[in-house]
Design a protein around this motif. Structure first.
Motif, PDB file in Angstrom:
ATOM      1  N   GLY A 163     -18.711  -7.434 -46.790  1.00  0.00           N
ATOM      2  CA  GLY A 163     -18.233  -7.710 -48.141  1.00  0.00           C
ATOM      3  C   GLY A 163     -17.941  -6.430 -48.905  1.00  0.00           C
ATOM      4  N   TYR A 164     -17.697  -5.351 -48.183  1.00  0.00           N
ATOM      5  CA  TYR A 164     -17.368  -4.062 -48.787  1.00  0.00           C
ATOM      6  C   TYR A 164     -15.881  -4.010 -49.112  1.00  0.00           C
ATOM      7  CZ  TYR A 164     -21.671  -1.284 -48.052  1.00  0.00           C
ATOM      8  OH  TYR A 164     -22.926  -0.747 -48.124  1.00  0.00           O
ATOM      9  N   GLU A 165     -15.487  -2.962 -49.818  1.00  0.00           N
ATOM     10  CA  GLU A 165     -14.086  -2.707 -50.140  1.00  0.00           C
ATOM     11  C   GLU A 165     -13.764  -1.249 -49.851  1.00  0.00           C
ATOM     12  OE1 GLU A 165     -13.532  -3.730 -54.244  1.00  0.00           O
ATOM     13  OE2 GLU A 165     -14.102  -5.833 -53.922  1.00  0.00           O
ATOM     14  N   ARG A 166     -12.487  -0.996 -49.608  1.00  0.00           N
ATOM     15  CA  ARG A 166     -12.051   0.388 -49.445  1.00  0.00           C
ATOM     16  C   ARG A 166     -12.085   1.094 -50.800  1.00  0.00           C
ATOM     17  NH1 ARG A 166      -7.908   1.983 -45.227  1.00  0.00           N
ATOM     18  NH2 ARG A 166      -8.310   0.588 -43.486  1.00  0.00           N
ATOM     19  N   ARG A 167     -12.518   2.347 -50.795  1.00  0.00           N
ATOM     20  CA  ARG A 167     -12.504   3.133 -52.023  1.00  0.00           C
ATOM     21  C   ARG A 167     -11.075   3.570 -52.310  1.00  0.00           C
ATOM     22  NH1 ARG A 167     -16.488   8.186 -52.696  1.00  0.00           N
ATOM     23  NH2 ARG A 167     -14.822   9.311 -51.663  1.00  0.00           N
ATOM     24  N   GLN A 168     -10.719   3.614 -53.563  1.00  0.00           N
ATOM     25  CA  GLN A 168      -9.375   4.021 -53.966  1.00  0.00           C
ATOM     26  C   GLN A 168      -9.105   5.455 -53.521  1.00  0.00           C
ATOM     27  OE1 GLN A 168      -7.018   2.028 -55.422  1.00  0.00           O
ATOM     28  NE2 GLN A 168      -8.532   0.471 -54.937  1.00  0.00           N
ATOM     29  N   PRO A 169      -7.832   5.796 -53.252  1.00  0.00           N
ATOM     30  CA  PRO A 169      -7.511   7.165 -52.850  1.00  0.00           C
ATOM     31  C   PRO A 169      -7.764   8.146 -53.998  1.00  0.00           C
ATOM     32  CG  PRO A 169      -5.515   5.860 -53.129  1.00  0.00           C
ATOM     33  CD  PRO A 169      -6.675   4.929 -53.291  1.00  0.00           C
ATOM     34  N   ALA A 172     -25.114  -2.160 -54.255  1.00  0.00           N
ATOM     35  CA  ALA A 172     -26.413  -2.180 -53.579  1.00  0.00           C
ATOM     36  C   ALA A 172     -26.443  -1.345 -52.299  1.00  0.00           C
ATOM     37  CB  ALA A 172     -26.809  -3.616 -53.257  1.00  0.00           C
ATOM     38  N   GLY A 173     -25.321  -1.209 -51.617  1.00  0.00           N
ATOM     39  CA  GLY A 173     -25.307  -0.525 -50.333  1.00  0.00           C
ATOM     40  C   GLY A 173     -24.728   0.877 -50.423  1.00  0.00           C
ATOM     41  N   PRO A 174     -24.903   1.653 -49.373  1.00  0.00           N
ATOM     42  CA  PRO A 174     -24.404   3.034 -49.360  1.00  0.00           C
ATOM     43  C   PRO A 174     -22.897   3.098 -49.106  1.00  0.00           C
ATOM     44  CG  PRO A 174     -25.322   2.512 -47.238  1.00  0.00           C
ATOM     45  CD  PRO A 174     -25.593   1.317 -48.128  1.00  0.00           C
ATOM     46  N   LEU A 175     -22.302   4.210 -49.458  1.00  0.00           N
ATOM     47  CA  LEU A 175     -20.921   4.497 -49.100  1.00  0.00           C
ATOM     48  C   LEU A 175     -20.892   4.758 -47.596  1.00  0.00           C
ATOM     49  CD1 LEU A 175     -18.049   5.060 -50.293  1.00  0.00           C
ATOM     50  CD2 LEU A 175     -18.684   7.465 -50.293  1.00  0.00           C
ATOM     51  N   ILE A 176     -19.924   4.165 -46.887  1.00  0.00           N
ATOM     52  CA  ILE A 176     -19.788   4.371 -45.446  1.00  0.00           C
ATOM     53  C   ILE A 176     -18.401   4.942 -45.180  1.00  0.00           C
ATOM     54  CG2 ILE A 176     -19.849   3.319 -43.147  1.00  0.00           C
ATOM     55  CD1 ILE A 176     -21.490   1.016 -44.359  1.00  0.00           C
ATOM     56  N   TRP A 177     -18.350   6.031 -44.445  1.00  0.00           N
ATOM     57  CA  TRP A 177     -17.090   6.676 -44.070  1.00  0.00           C
ATOM     58  C   TRP A 177     -16.791   6.373 -42.608  1.00  0.00           C
ATOM     59  CZ3 TRP A 177     -13.926   9.794 -47.077  1.00  0.00           C
ATOM     60  CH2 TRP A 177     -14.437  10.142 -48.334  1.00  0.00           C
ATOM     61  N   PHE A 178     -15.510   6.185 -42.285  1.00  0.00           N
ATOM     62  CA  PHE A 178     -15.051   6.005 -40.907  1.00  0.00           C
ATOM     63  C   PHE A 178     -14.134   7.174 -40.575  1.00  0.00           C
ATOM     64  CE2 PHE A 178     -16.577   2.018 -42.299  1.00  0.00           C
ATOM     65  CZ  PHE A 178     -17.241   1.541 -41.199  1.00  0.00           C
ATOM     66  N   ASN A 179     -14.628   8.031 -39.677  1.00  0.00           N
ATOM     67  CA  ASN A 179     -13.887   9.228 -39.299  1.00  0.00           C
ATOM     68  C   ASN A 179     -13.097   8.988 -38.024  1.00  0.00           C
ATOM     69  OD1 ASN A 179     -14.940  10.697 -41.409  1.00  0.00           O
ATOM     70  ND2 ASN A 179     -16.489  11.715 -40.178  1.00  0.00           N
ATOM     71  N   GLN A 212      -3.023   7.984 -43.468  1.00  0.00           N
ATOM     72  CA  GLN A 212      -3.601   7.258 -42.318  1.00  0.00           C
ATOM     73  C   GLN A 212      -4.569   8.103 -41.498  1.00  0.00           C
ATOM     74  OE1 GLN A 212      -3.092   3.923 -41.035  1.00  0.00           O
ATOM     75  NE2 GLN A 212      -2.577   3.700 -43.191  1.00  0.00           N
ATOM     76  N   GLU A 213      -4.343   9.391 -41.415  1.00  0.00           N
ATOM     77  CA  GLU A 213      -5.196  10.240 -40.573  1.00  0.00           C
ATOM     78  C   GLU A 213      -6.493  10.659 -41.278  1.00  0.00           C
ATOM     79  OE1 GLU A 213      -2.287  12.988 -42.661  1.00  0.00           O
ATOM     80  OE2 GLU A 213      -2.147  11.051 -41.687  1.00  0.00           O
ATOM     81  N   TRP A 214      -6.629  10.399 -42.540  1.00  0.00           N
ATOM     82  CA  TRP A 214      -7.844  10.752 -43.278  1.00  0.00           C
ATOM     83  C   TRP A 214      -8.970   9.772 -42.984  1.00  0.00           C
ATOM     84  CZ3 TRP A 214      -6.762  12.167 -49.087  1.00  0.00           C
ATOM     85  CH2 TRP A 214      -5.999  13.337 -49.139  1.00  0.00           C
ATOM     86  N   PRO A 215     -10.214  10.230 -43.099  1.00  0.00           N
ATOM     87  CA  PRO A 215     -11.344   9.296 -43.012  1.00  0.00           C
ATOM     88  C   PRO A 215     -11.234   8.217 -44.088  1.00  0.00           C
ATOM     89  CG  PRO A 215     -12.110  11.560 -42.860  1.00  0.00           C
ATOM     90  CD  PRO A 215     -10.649  11.618 -43.250  1.00  0.00           C
ATOM     91  N   VAL A 216     -11.802   7.053 -43.791  1.00  0.00           N
ATOM     92  CA  VAL A 216     -11.732   5.914 -44.710  1.00  0.00           C
ATOM     93  C   VAL A 216     -13.128   5.632 -45.285  1.00  0.00           C
ATOM     94  CG1 VAL A 216     -11.236   3.444 -44.918  1.00  0.00           C
ATOM     95  CG2 VAL A 216      -9.845   4.877 -43.402  1.00  0.00           C
ATOM     96  N   PRO A 217     -13.289   5.716 -46.614  1.00  0.00           N
ATOM     97  CA  PRO A 217     -14.566   5.361 -47.219  1.00  0.00           C
ATOM     98  C   PRO A 217     -14.552   3.904 -47.690  1.00  0.00           C
ATOM     99  CG  PRO A 217     -13.228   6.537 -48.813  1.00  0.00           C
ATOM    100  CD  PRO A 217     -12.414   6.422 -47.549  1.00  0.00           C
ATOM    101  N   ILE A 218     -15.653   3.200 -47.422  1.00  0.00           N
ATOM    102  CA  ILE A 218     -15.804   1.829 -47.929  1.00  0.00           C
ATOM    103  C   ILE A 218     -17.092   1.774 -48.749  1.00  0.00           C
ATOM    104  CG2 ILE A 218     -14.474   0.857 -46.017  1.00  0.00           C
ATOM    105  CD1 ILE A 218     -17.128  -0.243 -44.870  1.00  0.00           C
ATOM    106  N   PHE A 219     -17.118   0.850 -49.731  1.00  0.00           N
ATOM    107  CA  PHE A 219     -18.274   0.780 -50.619  1.00  0.00           C
ATOM    108  C   PHE A 219     -18.639  -0.664 -50.911  1.00  0.00           C
ATOM    109  CE2 PHE A 219     -14.709   0.312 -53.397  1.00  0.00           C
ATOM    110  CZ  PHE A 219     -15.147  -0.479 -54.449  1.00  0.00           C
ATOM    111  N   ASP A 220     -19.873  -0.838 -51.332  1.00  0.00           N
ATOM    112  CA  ASP A 220     -20.382  -2.150 -51.728  1.00  0.00           C
ATOM    113  C   ASP A 220     -20.019  -2.367 -53.192  1.00  0.00           C
ATOM    114  OD1 ASP A 220     -21.841  -4.374 -52.457  1.00  0.00           O
ATOM    115  OD2 ASP A 220     -23.780  -3.579 -51.805  1.00  0.00           O
ATOM    116  N   PRO A 221     -19.140  -3.333 -53.502  1.00  0.00           N
ATOM    117  CA  PRO A 221     -18.747  -3.538 -54.893  1.00  0.00           C
ATOM    118  C   PRO A 221     -19.908  -3.974 -55.787  1.00  0.00           C
ATOM    119  CG  PRO A 221     -17.857  -5.291 -53.515  1.00  0.00           C
ATOM    120  CD  PRO A 221     -18.483  -4.275 -52.601  1.00  0.00           C
ATOM    121  N   ALA A 222     -20.984  -4.492 -55.198  1.00  0.00           N
ATOM    122  CA  ALA A 222     -22.163  -4.859 -55.984  1.00  0.00           C
ATOM    123  C   ALA A 222     -23.038  -3.646 -56.284  1.00  0.00           C
ATOM    124  CB  ALA A 222     -22.975  -5.924 -55.251  1.00  0.00           C
TER     125      ALA A 222
END
Length: 124
Positions: free
Chosen positions: A27-33, A54-61, A42-52
């Motif tokens: 239920g996370y969302e992508r962080r705005q650029p 409660a959860g940590p920021l997760i990066w996909f490298n 497209q080649e940059w890492p993608v950060p996702i976050f918990d809109p509530a």
């Protein structure tokens, strides 16, 4: 204190797709650029976050090599195993008399543990 927690980071061959998969699963969302960018390259890492919040920021490298051995670190989540399988996860080991959680892997093979949303006792 020598350090403090910042973010979680996962490597992925297809970091764009894996970020989207974990967004759907958690239920996370992508962080705005960043400012000045209409979209994240497209080649940059993608950060996702918990809109509530409660959860940590997760990066996909992005990496070129696929996962080949067991994770040394993994995510533990509360969730529904059948729903995660329907999203594309793989059940690696079902909970039993020895462990009270299911061991699963995401579409790129990264292991994670799924705990019953209503725990029946101590899991670890």
């Amino acid at each position: 204190m020598a350090a403090r927690f910042k973010d979680l980071v996962m490597d992925a061959v297809d970091h764009q797709s894996l970020a989207d998969w974990w967004c759907a699963a958690l239920g996370y969302e992508r962080r705005q650029p960043p400012a000045g960018y209409a979209e994240r390259p497209q080649e940059w890492p993608v950060p996702i976050f918990d809109p509530a919040g409660a959860g940590p920021l997760i990066w996909f490298n992005p990496v070129t090599e696929p996962k080949t051995v067991k994770n040394r670190m993994h995510l533990d989540v509360f969730g529904n195993t059948a729903e995660l399988v329907a999203l594309g996860a793989t059940l690696v080991r079902r909970r039993d008399e020895k462990i009270a959680w299911d061991i699963m892997s995401d579409p790129e093979g990264n292991e994670f543990c799924v705990f019953d949303p209503k725990p029946r006792g101590v899991h670890r």
